[in-house]
Design an enzyme around this catalytic site. Sequence first.
Site, short mmCIF file in Angstrom:
data_model
loop_
_atom_site.label_atom_id
_atom_site.label_comp_id
_atom_site.label_asym_id
_atom_site.label_seq_id
_atom_site.Cartn_x
_atom_site.Cartn_y
_atom_site.Cartn_z
N ARG A 25 -6.97 -49.70 -49.83
CA ARG A 25 -7.59 -50.97 -49.45
C ARG A 25 -9.06 -51.07 -49.91
O ARG A 25 -9.52 -52.14 -50.29
CB ARG A 25 -7.45 -51.21 -47.94
CG ARG A 25 -5.97 -51.45 -47.61
CD ARG A 25 -5.74 -51.94 -46.22
NE ARG A 25 -4.32 -52.22 -46.02
CZ ARG A 25 -3.76 -52.44 -44.85
NH1 ARG A 25 -4.48 -52.40 -43.74
NH2 ARG A 25 -2.47 -52.70 -44.75
N GLY A 104 -6.21 -24.98 -52.22
CA GLY A 104 -5.44 -24.91 -53.47
C GLY A 104 -5.54 -26.23 -54.22
O GLY A 104 -5.74 -26.26 -55.45
N ASP A 127 -5.82 -26.21 -41.52
CA ASP A 127 -6.35 -24.84 -41.33
C ASP A 127 -7.86 -24.81 -41.06
O ASP A 127 -8.37 -23.82 -40.56
CB ASP A 127 -6.06 -23.98 -42.56
CG ASP A 127 -4.57 -23.88 -42.85
OD1 ASP A 127 -3.77 -24.06 -41.91
OD2 ASP A 127 -4.21 -23.62 -44.01
N MET A 169 -0.55 -21.83 -36.63
CA MET A 169 -0.77 -21.80 -38.09
C MET A 169 -2.24 -21.57 -38.42
O MET A 169 -3.07 -21.46 -37.52
CB MET A 169 -0.29 -23.10 -38.71
CG MET A 169 1.19 -23.12 -39.00
SD MET A 169 1.61 -24.54 -40.02
CE MET A 169 3.19 -23.97 -40.65
N GLY A 185 -7.82 -21.75 -22.44
CA GLY A 185 -8.12 -20.70 -21.46
C GLY A 185 -7.24 -19.46 -21.64
O GLY A 185 -6.78 -18.85 -20.67
N GLU A 187 -5.96 -15.65 -22.36
CA GLU A 187 -6.46 -14.34 -21.90
C GLU A 187 -6.88 -13.47 -23.09
O GLU A 187 -7.71 -12.57 -22.95
CB GLU A 187 -5.39 -13.61 -21.08
CG GLU A 187 -5.38 -13.96 -19.60
CD GLU A 187 -5.06 -15.42 -19.30
OE1 GLU A 187 -4.24 -16.01 -20.02
OE2 GLU A 187 -5.65 -15.98 -18.35
N ARG A 211 -6.03 -7.37 -11.71
CA ARG A 211 -7.00 -8.19 -10.97
C ARG A 211 -6.35 -9.39 -10.32
O ARG A 211 -7.01 -10.22 -9.71
CB ARG A 211 -8.12 -8.67 -11.91
CG ARG A 211 -9.05 -7.57 -12.40
CD ARG A 211 -10.37 -8.12 -12.94
NE ARG A 211 -10.20 -9.31 -13.76
CZ ARG A 211 -9.93 -9.31 -15.06
NH1 ARG A 211 -9.80 -8.17 -15.70
NH2 ARG A 211 -9.78 -10.45 -15.72
N ARG A 247 6.96 -12.29 -24.01
CA ARG A 247 7.82 -13.01 -24.96
C ARG A 247 6.89 -13.72 -25.96
O ARG A 247 5.73 -13.96 -25.66
CB ARG A 247 8.61 -14.12 -24.28
CG ARG A 247 9.42 -13.73 -23.07
CD ARG A 247 10.87 -13.49 -23.48
NE ARG A 247 11.75 -13.54 -22.34
CZ ARG A 247 11.90 -12.59 -21.43
NH1 ARG A 247 11.17 -11.49 -21.51
NH2 ARG A 247 12.75 -12.72 -20.44
N GLN A 255 3.05 -28.15 -35.57
CA GLN A 255 1.64 -28.53 -35.57
C GLN A 255 1.30 -29.50 -36.70
O GLN A 255 0.38 -30.30 -36.57
CB GLN A 255 0.78 -27.29 -35.76
CG GLN A 255 0.62 -26.47 -34.54
CD GLN A 255 -0.13 -25.22 -34.88
OE1 GLN A 255 0.44 -24.22 -35.30
NE2 GLN A 255 -1.42 -25.27 -34.73
O1 F6P Z 1 -2.21 -24.84 -45.25
C1 F6P Z 1 -1.48 -25.47 -44.25
C2 F6P Z 1 -0.35 -24.59 -43.79
O2 F6P Z 1 0.39 -25.29 -42.82
C3 F6P Z 1 -0.76 -23.21 -43.25
O3 F6P Z 1 -1.24 -23.27 -41.94
C4 F6P Z 1 0.53 -22.46 -43.42
O4 F6P Z 1 0.28 -21.06 -43.53
C5 F6P Z 1 1.06 -23.00 -44.71
O5 F6P Z 1 0.51 -24.29 -44.86
C6 F6P Z 1 2.56 -23.09 -44.79
O6 F6P Z 1 2.87 -23.50 -46.07
P1 F6P Z 1 4.30 -24.03 -46.53
O7 F6P Z 1 4.39 -25.47 -46.14
O8 F6P Z 1 4.27 -23.88 -48.02
O9 F6P Z 1 5.31 -23.19 -45.84
#
Ligand code: F6P
Length: 323
Positions: A25, A104, A127, A169, A185, A187, A211, A247, A255
């Site tokens: 735009r 990249g 990231d 990630m 928060g 640990e 604790r 676990r 994400q």
């Molecule tokens: O760079 C973003 C990211 O989501 C990283 O957090 C993760 O390591 C990577 O890309 C995963 O890449 P791909 O989509 O190639 O599996």
Amino acid sequence: MKSIAVLTSGGDAPGMNAAIRAVVRTGISKGLTVWGVQEGYSGLIEGNFKRMGSRDVGSIIQRGGTILGSARCPEFQTEEGRELAIRRLRGAGIEGLIVIGGNGSQTGSHALNQMGFPVVGVASTIDNDLCGSDITIGVDTALNVALNAIDNLKVTASSHRRALLVEVMGRKCGYLALMAGIAGGAEAIVLPEVEVVPEQIAKRIQDGYERGKPHAIIVVAEGANYNAEGLCQAFRDKQLLLGFEFRSTVLGYVQRGATPTCADRILGTRLGAEAVEQLFAGNVGVLVGVQGGALVHTPLAEIVSCRKTLDPWFLKAGDLLSY
Ligand code: F6P
């Protein structure tokens, strides 16, 4: 300049669509023809371009991902691949390119710019490992997804008196883990920037158990020297006692695919519009980002040779406050 193109490259990031919309735009408002390149640098090499009108970017600001598609493209890392990409651009009458992406992707945009094709980069990666911007497109959303997950995990961890490890990630950067860990928060927070010693983590969790803590949340960055499952395995192999049963949960792509937060929509909009301004003004070979709240333009040559580090204050706070 009469005709420009925009592409998204590398891992997608919530807010990329806001940036595409702003590029299209703003470009149109300046009388430019704007092309969308499909699937990052692969689309550039294949000449996969689509002319973008204002309506093509309607109702995308609220959508995660990228309407242009994204890819990782090994062919573009070769000189021949990049020469072909430039021929495709020039063949379509395109005179400038905006690259929305992370490390990249900006290495690729720097290479194109050095080969004589005008490029402006837009700082985008969940990231937050890219220099030239305090925060990049997608980080806020990815953090909020991690935070929601941590909040939920804490509830069930408390009900069952468990230690839950949650892997986030971030590639080799611990920013997402550190911030989500502090805000959630946690640990303990396990980062690539600090060597992980399973015995120390186990002791910290066991101390908390003794604790009277009802649960433990351990946030683990995927790029740490132990990932979440690796750390669980080390606890078992070394027969380390945490007090709690434990676990692990891996958040992974959840994400990246989320609906962009307000902050990411605004950041994408701001950076996308500014990238057009810079390209139009001939200030090319730069990355557009924000520093101290203000728009900044950093030479791509600096970006590709820079390594972003974590703020020591947060590193210390993460350690101190998780006790
Ligand atoms: O760079 C973003 C990211 O989501 C990283 O957090 C993760 O390591 C990577 O890309 C995963 O890449 P791909 O989509 O190639 O599996």
